[in-house]
Design an enzyme around this catalytic site. Sequence first.
Site, mmCIF file in Angstrom:
data_model
loop_
_atom_site.group_PDB
_atom_site.id
_atom_site.type_symbol
_atom_site.label_atom_id
_atom_site.label_comp_id
_atom_site.label_asym_id
_atom_site.label_seq_id
_atom_site.Cartn_x
_atom_site.Cartn_y
_atom_site.Cartn_z
ATOM 1 C CD GLU A 16 30.869 -8.367 -31.770
ATOM 2 O OE1 GLU A 16 32.084 -8.156 -31.624
ATOM 3 O OE2 GLU A 16 30.002 -7.991 -30.936
ATOM 4 C CE LYS A 17 29.399 -7.925 -25.452
ATOM 5 N NZ LYS A 17 30.871 -7.944 -25.589
ATOM 6 C CG HIS A 18 27.379 -5.935 -30.116
ATOM 7 N ND1 HIS A 18 28.648 -6.059 -29.594
ATOM 8 C CD2 HIS A 18 26.701 -5.105 -29.289
ATOM 9 C CE1 HIS A 18 28.735 -5.326 -28.509
ATOM 10 N NE2 HIS A 18 27.574 -4.743 -28.290
ATOM 11 C CG HIS A 46 24.739 -7.289 -25.694
ATOM 12 N ND1 HIS A 46 24.056 -6.347 -24.952
ATOM 13 C CD2 HIS A 46 25.657 -6.622 -26.421
ATOM 14 C CE1 HIS A 46 24.550 -5.152 -25.234
ATOM 15 N NE2 HIS A 46 25.531 -5.292 -26.119
ATOM 16 C CG HIS A 52 26.496 -2.406 -22.559
ATOM 17 N ND1 HIS A 52 27.615 -3.201 -22.447
ATOM 18 C CD2 HIS A 52 26.195 -2.368 -23.891
ATOM 19 C CE1 HIS A 52 27.986 -3.611 -23.647
ATOM 20 N NE2 HIS A 52 27.132 -3.135 -24.540
ATOM 21 C CB CYS A 116 24.614 -2.251 -28.809
ATOM 22 S SG CYS A 116 25.495 -1.973 -27.251
ATOM 23 C CG HIS A 119 29.498 -1.846 -28.087
ATOM 24 N ND1 HIS A 119 28.994 -2.416 -26.944
ATOM 25 C CD2 HIS A 119 30.754 -1.444 -27.785
ATOM 26 C CE1 HIS A 119 29.897 -2.374 -25.978
ATOM 27 N NE2 HIS A 119 30.974 -1.788 -26.451
HETATM 28 FE FE FE Z 1 27.014 -3.624 -26.620
#
Ligand code: FE
Length: 131
Positions: A16-18, A46, A52, A116, A119
């Site tokens: 999960e990149k976040h 990310h 974004h 983010c 997100h």
């Molecule tokens: Fe994001």
Amino acid sequence: MSHLHELVKSADWKSEKHVPVIDAPDTAKADEWTVISATVGKEIAHPNTTEHHICWIALHYAPEGSPVSYELGRFEFSAHGQSAKGANQGPAFTDSTVTIRAKLLSSGRLFATAYCNIHGLWESGKSITIA
Ligand code: FE
């Protein structure tokens, strides 16, 4: 939903990149500076675009048994390619990684939170033993 913490997400940072990845030693000495880093996108990049991006990372430290955490630092990433020419036409992009030094006087847990703009809030933690 009645509390913000219900919206703070967590996951395995490898998939999960976040999720902010905390790099810090497992053991440190109380009288020495300890280098602590937090990075979003360490395994999976990310996006870092005007539309974004990661807005900020904050690092907290919770000594064992403490009823409160202590904010070690907070860093805002302000350049994401914005400019008068248009989105992503600007000359600068700040990446979502930060490194600090801290003296920690007792064992506890480090926490990183990252935000983010699309997100939301993400967190991770890493225990550290002070010898
Ligand atoms: Fe994001």
